[in-house]
Design a protein around this motif. Structure first.
Motif, PDB file in Angstrom:
ATOM      1  N   ASP A   1      -9.095  20.719 -10.249  1.00 36.35           N
ATOM      2  CA  ASP A   1      -9.570  20.531  -8.639  1.00 36.35           C
ATOM      3  C   ASP A   1      -9.130  19.487  -8.330  1.00 36.35           C
ATOM      4  OD1 ASP A   1      -9.532  23.624  -9.203  1.00 36.35           O
ATOM      5  OD2 ASP A   1     -12.221  22.993  -9.328  1.00 36.35           O
ATOM      6  N   SER A   2     -10.001  18.001  -8.491  1.00 36.10           N
ATOM      7  CA  SER A   2     -10.184  16.669  -8.069  1.00 36.10           C
ATOM      8  C   SER A   2      -8.620  16.667  -8.129  1.00 36.10           C
ATOM      9  CB  SER A   2     -11.447  15.689  -8.736  1.00 36.10           C
ATOM     10  OG  SER A   2     -11.712  16.427  -9.113  1.00 36.10           O
ATOM     11  N   ALA A   3      -7.820  16.579  -8.799  1.00 38.36           N
ATOM     12  CA  ALA A   3      -6.558  15.601  -9.137  1.00 38.36           C
ATOM     13  C   ALA A   3      -5.503  16.174  -7.715  1.00 38.36           C
ATOM     14  CB  ALA A   3      -6.209  15.989 -10.108  1.00 38.36           C
ATOM     15  N   ARG A   4      -5.801  17.775  -7.491  1.00 36.58           N
ATOM     16  CA  ARG A   4      -5.310  18.514  -6.578  1.00 36.58           C
ATOM     17  C   ARG A   4      -5.685  17.958  -4.894  1.00 36.58           C
ATOM     18  NH1 ARG A   4      -6.127  22.538 -10.079  1.00 36.58           N
ATOM     19  NH2 ARG A   4      -4.523  24.105 -10.912  1.00 36.58           N
ATOM     20  N   ALA A   5      -6.727  18.308  -4.599  1.00 36.19           N
ATOM     21  CA  ALA A   5      -7.117  17.245  -3.524  1.00 36.19           C
ATOM     22  C   ALA A   5      -6.969  15.914  -3.545  1.00 36.19           C
ATOM     23  CB  ALA A   5      -8.720  17.014  -3.697  1.00 36.19           C
ATOM     24  N   SER A   6      -6.973  14.518  -4.936  1.00 33.58           N
ATOM     25  CA  SER A   6      -5.645  13.434  -4.728  1.00 33.58           C
ATOM     26  C   SER A   6      -4.374  13.838  -4.463  1.00 33.58           C
ATOM     27  CB  SER A   6      -6.501  12.970  -5.659  1.00 33.58           C
ATOM     28  OG  SER A   6      -6.138  11.213  -5.937  1.00 33.58           O
TER      29      SER A   6
ATOM     30  N   SER B   1      -3.468  12.063  -0.517  1.00 33.21           N
ATOM     31  CA  SER B   1      -2.308  10.528  -1.399  1.00 33.21           C
ATOM     32  C   SER B   1      -0.613  10.300  -0.044  1.00 33.21           C
ATOM     33  CB  SER B   1      -1.764  10.853  -2.830  1.00 33.21           C
ATOM     34  OG  SER B   1      -2.806   9.977  -3.932  1.00 33.21           O
ATOM     35  N   GLU B   2      -0.546  12.071  -0.839  1.00 32.67           N
ATOM     36  CA  GLU B   2       0.743  12.142   0.688  1.00 32.67           C
ATOM     37  C   GLU B   2       0.306  12.378   2.111  1.00 32.67           C
ATOM     38  OE1 GLU B   2       4.489  13.587   1.415  1.00 32.67           O
ATOM     39  OE2 GLU B   2       3.698  13.489  -0.319  1.00 32.67           O
TER      40      GLU B   2
ATOM     41  N   ALA C   1       0.424   9.479  -5.437  1.00 32.23           N
ATOM     42  CA  ALA C   1       0.847  10.598  -5.202  1.00 32.23           C
ATOM     43  C   ALA C   1       1.416  11.400  -6.461  1.00 32.23           C
ATOM     44  CB  ALA C   1       1.273  11.143  -3.759  1.00 32.23           C
ATOM     45  N   ARG C   2       2.877  10.355  -6.945  1.00 33.84           N
ATOM     46  CA  ARG C   2       3.529  11.026  -7.947  1.00 33.84           C
ATOM     47  C   ARG C   2       2.515  11.271  -8.831  1.00 33.84           C
ATOM     48  NH1 ARG C   2       6.424   9.113 -12.222  1.00 33.84           N
ATOM     49  NH2 ARG C   2       5.574   7.355 -11.665  1.00 33.84           N
ATOM     50  N   LEU C   3       1.676  10.112  -9.463  1.00 31.86           N
ATOM     51  CA  LEU C   3       0.584  10.359 -10.862  1.00 31.86           C
ATOM     52  C   LEU C   3      -0.237  11.507 -10.281  1.00 31.86           C
ATOM     53  CD1 LEU C   3       0.178   6.863 -11.458  1.00 31.86           C
ATOM     54  CD2 LEU C   3       1.903   8.180 -12.930  1.00 31.86           C
ATOM     55  N   SER C   4      -0.869  11.850  -9.043  1.00 32.99           N
ATOM     56  CA  SER C   4      -1.779  12.449  -8.879  1.00 32.99           C
ATOM     57  C   SER C   4      -1.064  14.187  -9.047  1.00 32.99           C
ATOM     58  CB  SER C   4      -2.688  12.692  -7.622  1.00 32.99           C
ATOM     59  OG  SER C   4      -2.353  11.440  -7.386  1.00 32.99           O
ATOM     60  N   GLU C   5      -0.281  14.433  -9.001  1.00 34.33           N
ATOM     61  CA  GLU C   5       0.715  15.670  -9.255  1.00 34.33           C
ATOM     62  C   GLU C   5       0.789  15.836 -10.673  1.00 34.33           C
ATOM     63  OE1 GLU C   5       4.344  15.405  -6.658  1.00 34.33           O
ATOM     64  OE2 GLU C   5       3.360  15.923  -4.811  1.00 34.33           O
TER      65      GLU C   5
ATOM     66  N   VAL D   1       0.789  -1.289  -0.020  1.00 40.09           N
ATOM     67  CA  VAL D   1      -0.326  -0.357   0.059  1.00 40.09           C
ATOM     68  C   VAL D   1       1.263   1.318  -0.140  1.00 40.09           C
ATOM     69  CG1 VAL D   1      -1.576   1.004   1.038  1.00 40.09           C
ATOM     70  CG2 VAL D   1      -1.957  -1.551   1.479  1.00 40.09           C
ATOM     71  N   GLN D   2       2.122   0.984   1.164  1.00 43.26           N
ATOM     72  CA  GLN D   2       2.890   2.186   0.980  1.00 43.26           C
ATOM     73  C   GLN D   2       2.900   2.774  -0.389  1.00 43.26           C
ATOM     74  OE1 GLN D   2       6.070   1.759   3.522  1.00 43.26           O
ATOM     75  NE2 GLN D   2       6.736   4.049   3.543  1.00 43.26           N
ATOM     76  N   GLU D   3       4.030   1.697  -1.190  1.00 47.46           N
ATOM     77  CA  GLU D   3       4.320   1.996  -2.614  1.00 47.46           C
ATOM     78  C   GLU D   3       3.364   2.435  -3.106  1.00 47.46           C
ATOM     79  OE1 GLU D   3       7.869   1.531  -3.304  1.00 47.46           O
ATOM     80  OE2 GLU D   3       8.002   1.185  -1.174  1.00 47.46           O
ATOM     81  N   ARG D   4       2.128   1.725  -3.450  1.00 50.66           N
ATOM     82  CA  ARG D   4       1.396   1.918  -4.254  1.00 50.66           C
ATOM     83  C   ARG D   4       0.589   3.656  -3.881  1.00 50.66           C
ATOM     84  NH1 ARG D   4       2.912  -1.526  -6.141  1.00 50.66           N
ATOM     85  NH2 ARG D   4       1.273  -3.646  -6.974  1.00 50.66           N
ATOM     86  N   THR D   5       0.447   3.779  -2.700  1.00 55.93           N
ATOM     87  CA  THR D   5       0.451   5.154  -2.024  1.00 55.93           C
ATOM     88  C   THR D   5       1.741   6.686  -2.737  1.00 55.93           C
ATOM     89  OG1 THR D   5      -0.412   4.842  -0.411  1.00 55.93           O
ATOM     90  CG2 THR D   5       0.029   6.776   0.096  1.00 55.93           C
ATOM     91  N   ARG D   6       2.383   6.272  -2.300  1.00 56.69           N
ATOM     92  CA  ARG D   6       3.707   7.391  -3.426  1.00 56.69           C
ATOM     93  C   ARG D   6       3.627   7.059  -5.047  1.00 56.69           C
ATOM     94  NH1 ARG D   6       8.605   4.240  -0.180  1.00 56.69           N
ATOM     95  NH2 ARG D   6       8.565   5.151   1.839  1.00 56.69           N
TER      96      ARG D   6
END
Length: 724
Positions: free
Chosen positions: A308-313, A317-318, A159-163, A151-156
């Protein structure tokens, strides 16, 4: 003169028998001499034995005195023993009480140990369950840690993809949407312009159609003119040929023009149709472009919301990434704790297992102690009862000791009488030895007299008329006593004398060995023999078998092993360790075959209590009936003669070839053939011949030819037993 010759022959036969008797007497004298020597040696041993007995009696007298003193001491000791037994009885009673208390204590301890063992078993079982649970927990925590790391790897990554999405959406996305709107507007304008051009093209196509119709009408008129010109040219004849050619060309051109106009007309109709379809399609494109512009504007609005949703996501994620890192650290710590718990549970399980084993040993020890206590209790009870018996026995010992002392006094007097008796017989062995010496001297004198008789007998010339190779005497193996066998074969001797026209003497051997030697030394030229004596005579002297007897028409008989009717011996295997009577050592049916029968049952003669060779069959029967032997072996027909005397057969042999007549190797062939013919002529159908046959054996019905092969299996077992 004939009577004198007959008398001389009779005297000759008597003298020969005297010579035979003298020979046997010489053998007997030598045997008696040897026996007398053994008697002398035995008397020496008797003297030594009497001296030893005398010494033993002296020692016995001294021992009696010692025993008498010991008996008196035993009486005193028995009184002391009685006192000690009373004290022992008191101690045993106390031990019995203590053993009862010990037994009760052991019972209580055993019950407590059993309860504790049960508890430890439950703890052990729970520890096992706990150990399994710890293993499962450790496994689950390991899986959770792995999942959290994933999960930690997927979250990182999320977050990278969301940014990245937010960044690209704010730059590239909006620009692309603006460019799309502008393109859509330009496409709409171009489509509208295209529609105008298509309308104009449709109008030009209609004009071209009208022109083509006009050209078609001109072509039709040209064709008519060409036709008229052709008609005119034809009318002009030779002068109109040139004009005719021109008219033909014009006609051809007109036809081609008409054909082309038709193709153009068809093409124009097709183009008009396609132009109309293009106009309709272009109109649909313009409608779709208008709708696309509207959708692009809506997409622009939605895309702004997505940004706006991508910024919130990205922000969420962070936050998830930070939380999963903290969970990872927590699960690491939890795994360490779970590992420690698992090790502790494992140690608990091992400890409870060891405790369980220890309690089992303790329980077993308690059981043994309880058993020992019970045995001790029983033993003390038994000792208590036995001590009473010991007291009674001590009293009895006291009485017996007194009786022994009295008996020893009486034995002293008896040993004195024995010593006096020994003194009186001390000189008897010496006297017996003197008598044996005198007998020995007398036998030596007798042996010299026998030797003198034999020397004198050699001076006689027996049967001066004997010729070598002629049949003059027949021998007989002594199956029974020699006198009985002579009586049985005398009629046969008379029968053969009549056949051969000269006296045929019947000579019965003293024993089997003598009968074999007689035919070997040509004392007899033919002999009635058993299968075993024939085998020996054949091997040693080359004797030849010629005929064998028929017993009720059969050329064989059986050997049997017999016991008394009331004997406890039921079968041959019961003979092990019992006594046994054989006949002569060379007898087939009374020694060789029966010994083989014992061997087949796994009994060697060394496993018998004892055995002996009694000689004749009837002596074997008498030895069994008298009880001297437990069993014996004879011919089956001999048992039939004693059927009313209480005998029982326990084993019958296989078929044994019948007794036979054999001839010496020195007998002339003509004489041998005449003997064979004479014996084969004997039939029980003739009264006179039947008398001859039944005199030999009541069961004989005649003779038949025989060969060496008929007796082969007897020869083989004799060789295997070392008798041949």
């Amino acid at each position: 003169m004939a009577a004198l010759e007959e008398a001389l022959r009779g005297i000759s036969r008597i003298l020969r028998r005297i010579a035979d008797i003298s020979t046997r007497l010489g053998k007997t004298s030598r045997q008696i001499e040897e026996d007398s020597k053994r008697v002398v040696e035995g008397s020496k041993l008797e003297t030594e034995a009497i001296q030893n007995i005398s010494s033993s009696v002296e020692e016995l007298t001294v021992s009696m005195a010692d025993i008498s003193e010991a008996a008196e001491a035993l009486a005193v000791s028995s009184e002391q023993t009685a006192t000690a037994v009373e004290e022992l009885t008191t101690n045993i009673a106390e031990i019995a009480n203590s053993s009862s208390l010990l037994s009760q204590s052991v019972e209580e301890t055993s019950a407590s140990v059993e309860e504790l063992t049960s508890t430890i078993r439950e703890v052990s079982a729970q520890a096992g369950e706990l150990e399994r649970s710890a293993e499962e927990t450790f496994s689950a925590v390991s899986q959770i840690r792995t999942a959290i790391k994933n999960v930690q790897e997927r979250t990182r990554e999320s977050a990278r993809l969301s940014e990245k999405v937010a960044e690209e959406a704010s730059t590239v996305g909006l620009q692309a949407i603006e460019k799309t709107l502008q393109g859509m507007e330009r496409i709409k304008i171009a489509s509208e312009t295209t529609t105008e051009y298509i309308k104009r093209l449709l109008e030009r196509s209609e004009e071209i159609g009208r022109i083509v119709g006009l050209i078609d009408e001109i072509a039709d008129q040209t064709t008519l003119l060409a036709l008229n010109a052709a008609i005119l040219a034809a009318q002009a004849g030779e002068h109109g040929k040139g004009f005719s050619v021109l008219a033909e060309e014009i006609k051809t051109l007109s036809e081609r023009t008409s054909f082309s106009t038709k193709e153009i007309e068809a093409l124009i109709r097709s183009v008009s149709k396609e132009v109309k379809e293009a106009t309709d399609a272009n109109r649909m494109v313009i409608d779709a472009i208008s709708e696309g512009v509207s959708l692009a504007r809506e997409a622009s609005e939605v895309f702004k919301k997505i940004m706006d949703s991508a910024r919130a996501s990205a922000e969420m994620s962070e936050g998830i990434r930070v939380s999963t890192e903290e969970q990872t650290k927590a699960t690491e710590f939890l795994m360490q704790l779970t590992e420690k718990v698992r090790e502790m549970v494992n140690q608990i399980a091992i400890a409870t297992e060891e405790q369980s084993k220890g309690m089992m040993y303790l329980l077993e020890g308690a059981e043994r102690v309880r058993d020992v206590a019970a045995q001790l209790k029983r033993a003390t009870e038994e000792q208590s009862s036995q001590s009473k018996l010991i007291m009674e026995s001590a009293e009895t010992v006291k009485q017996r000791a007194q009786q022994i002392a009295n008996a020893i006094k009486e034995q002293k007097a008896g040993t004195e009488e024995i010593r006096n008796s020994i003194e009186s017989i001390r000189d008897l062995p010496e006297k017996n030895r003197s008598v044996a010496f005198n007998v020995n001297n007398s036998i030596r004198i007798l042996a010299k007299d026998v030797e003198l008789i034999m020397t004198e007998m050699e001076r006689f010339r027996f049967d001066e008329t004997r010729q070598k190779g002629l049949l003059q005497s027949i021998g007989v193996v002594p199956l029974r006593t020699p006198a009985d066998m002579l009586k049985r074969f005398t009629p046969l001797g008379g029968y053969l004398s009549r056949i051969f026209g000269r006296p045929i003497e019947v000579k019965v051997g003293v024993d089997f060995e003598t009968a074999i030697e007689d035919i070997g030394r040509t004392v007899v030229q033919a002999s009635f023999m058993t299968p075993s004596t024939y085998a020996i005579a054949h091997k040693k002297y080359g004797a030849k078998v010629v005929v064998k007897a028929l017993r009720q028409g059969r050329p064989y008989h059986h050997s049997v092993i017999v016991v008394r009717e009331d004997s406890d011996i039921k079968e041959v295997k019961d003979l092990r360790g019992r006594s046994f009577a054989f006949g002569d050592r060379y007898s087939t049916s009374s020694h060789i075959v029966p010994r083989w029968m014992l061997k087949e049952e796994g009994i060697d003669v060394s496993e018998l209590m004892f055995y002996n060779h009694l000689g004749h069959h009837d002596e074997v029967i008498n030895g069994v009936l008298s009880g001297q032997f437990d069993a014996g072996a004879v011919m089956e027909t001999v048992v039939e003669e004693f059927s009313d005397r209480g005998l029982r057969i326990i084993k019958k042999s296989k078929e044994i070839p019948e007794f036979c007549f054999v001839v010496s190797k020195d007998l002339q062939e003509e004489e041998a053939q005449k003997l064979i013919a004479s014996l084969l002529a004997l039939k029980d159908t003739d009264e006179t011949m039947r008398a001859v046959l039944h005199s030999i054996d009541p069961h004989y019905s005649g003779f038949t030819e025989a060969s060496h092969e008929d007796y082969q299996w007897i020869i083989e077992i004799m060789e295997e037993m070392g008798l041949l």
